[in-house]
Design a protein around this motif. Structure first.
Motif, PDB file in Angstrom:
ATOM      1  N   MET A 167     -37.329  82.272  79.886  1.00  0.00           N
ATOM      2  CA  MET A 167     -37.344  82.562  78.629  1.00  0.00           C
ATOM      3  C   MET A 167     -36.196  82.710  77.692  1.00  0.00           C
ATOM      4  N   SER A 168     -35.787  84.052  77.893  1.00  0.00           N
ATOM      5  CA  SER A 168     -34.474  84.248  77.838  1.00  0.00           C
ATOM      6  C   SER A 168     -32.888  83.449  78.066  1.00  0.00           C
ATOM      7  N   ALA A 169     -32.960  82.953  78.905  1.00  0.00           N
ATOM      8  CA  ALA A 169     -32.040  81.951  79.924  1.00  0.00           C
ATOM      9  C   ALA A 169     -32.243  81.164  78.506  1.00  0.00           C
ATOM     10  N   VAL A 170     -33.313  80.810  78.493  1.00  0.00           N
ATOM     11  CA  VAL A 170     -33.754  79.125  77.339  1.00  0.00           C
ATOM     12  C   VAL A 170     -33.085  79.384  76.170  1.00  0.00           C
ATOM     13  N   ARG A 171     -33.726  80.323  75.969  1.00  0.00           N
ATOM     14  CA  ARG A 171     -33.344  80.546  74.387  1.00  0.00           C
ATOM     15  C   ARG A 171     -31.615  81.074  73.861  1.00  0.00           C
ATOM     16  N   ASP A 172     -30.780  81.149  74.947  1.00  0.00           N
ATOM     17  CA  ASP A 172     -29.673  81.658  74.906  1.00  0.00           C
ATOM     18  C   ASP A 172     -29.009  80.114  74.630  1.00  0.00           C
ATOM     19  N   GLU A 173     -29.743  79.383  75.385  1.00  0.00           N
ATOM     20  CA  GLU A 173     -28.831  77.647  75.597  1.00  0.00           C
ATOM     21  C   GLU A 173     -29.189  77.267  74.425  1.00  0.00           C
ATOM     22  N   LEU A 174     -30.366  77.235  73.694  1.00  0.00           N
ATOM     23  CA  LEU A 174     -30.581  76.447  72.147  1.00  0.00           C
ATOM     24  C   LEU A 174     -29.582  77.567  71.815  1.00  0.00           C
ATOM     25  N   ASP A 175     -29.934  78.233  71.490  1.00  0.00           N
ATOM     26  CA  ASP A 175     -28.604  79.359  70.769  1.00  0.00           C
ATOM     27  C   ASP A 175     -27.426  78.739  70.630  1.00  0.00           C
ATOM     28  N   GLU A 176     -26.838  78.843  71.219  1.00  0.00           N
ATOM     29  CA  GLU A 176     -25.675  78.533  71.836  1.00  0.00           C
ATOM     30  C   GLU A 176     -25.557  76.191  71.257  1.00  0.00           C
ATOM     31  N   ALA A 177     -26.619  75.842  72.134  1.00  0.00           N
ATOM     32  CA  ALA A 177     -26.081  74.085  71.067  1.00  0.00           C
ATOM     33  C   ALA A 177     -26.574  73.712  69.894  1.00  0.00           C
ATOM     34  N   ILE A 178     -27.299  74.685  69.603  1.00  0.00           N
ATOM     35  CA  ILE A 178     -27.734  74.420  68.015  1.00  0.00           C
ATOM     36  C   ILE A 178     -26.599  75.683  66.498  1.00  0.00           C
ATOM     37  N   SER A 179     -25.690  75.915  67.085  1.00  0.00           N
ATOM     38  CA  SER A 179     -24.329  76.458  66.775  1.00  0.00           C
ATOM     39  C   SER A 179     -23.555  75.485  66.795  1.00  0.00           C
ATOM     40  N   GLU A 180     -23.502  74.030  67.087  1.00  0.00           N
ATOM     41  CA  GLU A 180     -23.046  73.330  67.641  1.00  0.00           C
ATOM     42  C   GLU A 180     -22.932  72.362  66.737  1.00  0.00           C
ATOM     43  N   PHE A 181     -24.555  71.923  65.865  1.00  0.00           N
ATOM     44  CA  PHE A 181     -24.771  71.436  65.894  1.00  0.00           C
ATOM     45  C   PHE A 181     -24.448  70.795  63.358  1.00  0.00           C
ATOM     46  N   ASP A 182     -24.135  69.456  63.476  1.00  0.00           N
ATOM     47  CA  ASP A 182     -24.368  69.385  62.283  1.00  0.00           C
ATOM     48  C   ASP A 182     -25.829  68.887  61.677  1.00  0.00           C
ATOM     49  N   ASP A 183     -25.750  68.619  60.224  1.00  0.00           N
ATOM     50  CA  ASP A 183     -26.931  67.545  59.821  1.00  0.00           C
ATOM     51  C   ASP A 183     -27.007  66.595  60.474  1.00  0.00           C
ATOM     52  N   ASP A 184     -25.777  66.036  60.293  1.00  0.00           N
ATOM     53  CA  ASP A 184     -26.413  64.575  61.674  1.00  0.00           C
ATOM     54  C   ASP A 184     -27.093  64.707  63.300  1.00  0.00           C
ATOM     55  N   ASP A 185     -26.777  66.198  63.781  1.00  0.00           N
ATOM     56  CA  ASP A 185     -27.129  66.216  64.517  1.00  0.00           C
ATOM     57  C   ASP A 185     -28.705  67.132  64.850  1.00  0.00           C
ATOM     58  N   PHE A 186     -28.914  67.498  63.852  1.00  0.00           N
ATOM     59  CA  PHE A 186     -30.743  67.879  63.345  1.00  0.00           C
ATOM     60  C   PHE A 186     -31.378  66.551  63.320  1.00  0.00           C
ATOM     61  N   ALA A 187     -30.679  65.809  62.194  1.00  0.00           N
ATOM     62  CA  ALA A 187     -31.686  64.664  61.803  1.00  0.00           C
ATOM     63  C   ALA A 187     -31.848  63.610  63.215  1.00  0.00           C
ATOM     64  N   ALA A 188     -31.051  64.125  64.111  1.00  0.00           N
ATOM     65  CA  ALA A 188     -31.224  62.709  65.815  1.00  0.00           C
ATOM     66  C   ALA A 188     -32.082  63.976  66.172  1.00  0.00           C
ATOM     67  N   ALA A 189     -31.849  65.330  66.121  1.00  0.00           N
ATOM     68  CA  ALA A 189     -32.299  65.911  66.963  1.00  0.00           C
ATOM     69  C   ALA A 189     -33.904  66.349  66.966  1.00  0.00           C
ATOM     70  N   PHE A 190     -34.663  65.987  65.487  1.00  0.00           N
ATOM     71  CA  PHE A 190     -35.509  65.689  65.447  1.00  0.00           C
ATOM     72  C   PHE A 190     -36.442  65.084  64.572  1.00  0.00           C
ATOM     73  N   ARG A 191     -35.694  64.256  64.729  1.00  0.00           N
ATOM     74  CA  ARG A 191     -36.072  62.889  64.781  1.00  0.00           C
ATOM     75  C   ARG A 191     -37.892  62.312  65.662  1.00  0.00           C
ATOM     76  N   ASP A 192     -37.203  62.863  66.909  1.00  0.00           N
ATOM     77  CA  ASP A 192     -39.182  62.578  67.767  1.00  0.00           C
ATOM     78  C   ASP A 192     -40.151  63.659  66.696  1.00  0.00           C
ATOM     79  N   LEU A 193     -39.957  64.445  66.279  1.00  0.00           N
ATOM     80  CA  LEU A 193     -41.085  65.759  65.717  1.00  0.00           C
ATOM     81  C   LEU A 193     -41.850  65.537  64.259  1.00  0.00           C
TER      82      LEU A 193
END
Length: 196
Positions: free
Chosen positions: A161-187
């Protein structure tokens, strides 16, 4: 898409020269196929396709209709509308991941695909993290603290859980607004109400 093989991209455009030109630019990095119309695209779309570059204005079955059918099939495919159609307010309700206006450069194509693949990877990690946290919460609610502390499997679960959370934190730090929109489109579309 596995971590070792290249992503599969389907280029859909009713102008064969355009579709073939995009495909030629992309085939050095991806597995690429082309479709020269909406029905041909629908025939080629399956679980193996990771990204669709989709023209909107096509005779017969339009790109908008192809997009709707992709979403009806509930396939985990990222779709970028690559089109000369200027966006209007109708795009608000359309479940695409990106909208790119022609003419499109080689760099635009690669950046779009790379962004969509990064969003897919983020979404997969988010689902994995959610599954891990559900297991964690279930065990905490149903096992005594002493058993949890003694369980090697539970400790491994916490580490994962800790390792995956770190991976998510790292990935999200590189996102811009368009990335957020695309990442959460399915939700957004799974809940039945696109976010405002």
């Amino acid at each position: 898409m596995s971590g070792t093989e290249p992503a599969t991209v389907l280029v859909v455009d009713d102008e064969p020269d355009v579709a073939d030109a995009y495909a030629a630019q992309l085939e050095s990095e991806y597995i690429v196929s082309t479709a020269y119309g909406g029905q041909e695209a629908l025939d080629k779309i399956d679980d193996a396709v990771d990204v669709v570059l989709l023209d909107r204005r096509m005779p017969g079955i339009s790109g908008d209709e192809v997009l709707a059918k992709i979403r009806e099939r509930d396939l985990n495919i990222r779709v970028a509308m690559v089109t000369a159609v200027d966006p209007d307010f109708d795009i608000i309700e359309m479940p695409f991941d990106d909208y790119v206006i022609k003419p499109v450069s080689r760099d635009d194509l690669f950046e779009t695909i790379d962004r969509l693949l990064a969003c897919s990877e983020y979404e997969e990690k988010l689902r994995r993290y959610y599954a891990l946290t559900a297991k964690h919460a279930t065990l905490i609610a149903n096992k005594p603290e002493s058993e949890l502390q003694e369980s090697e499997q539970f400790q491994q679960l916490k580490s994962e859980m800790s390792a995956v959370r770190d991976e998510l934190d790292e990935a999200i730090s590189e996102f811009d607004d368009d990335d957020f929109a695309a990442a959460f489109r399915d939700l957004e579309y799974e809940s039945g109400s696109p976010t405002e």
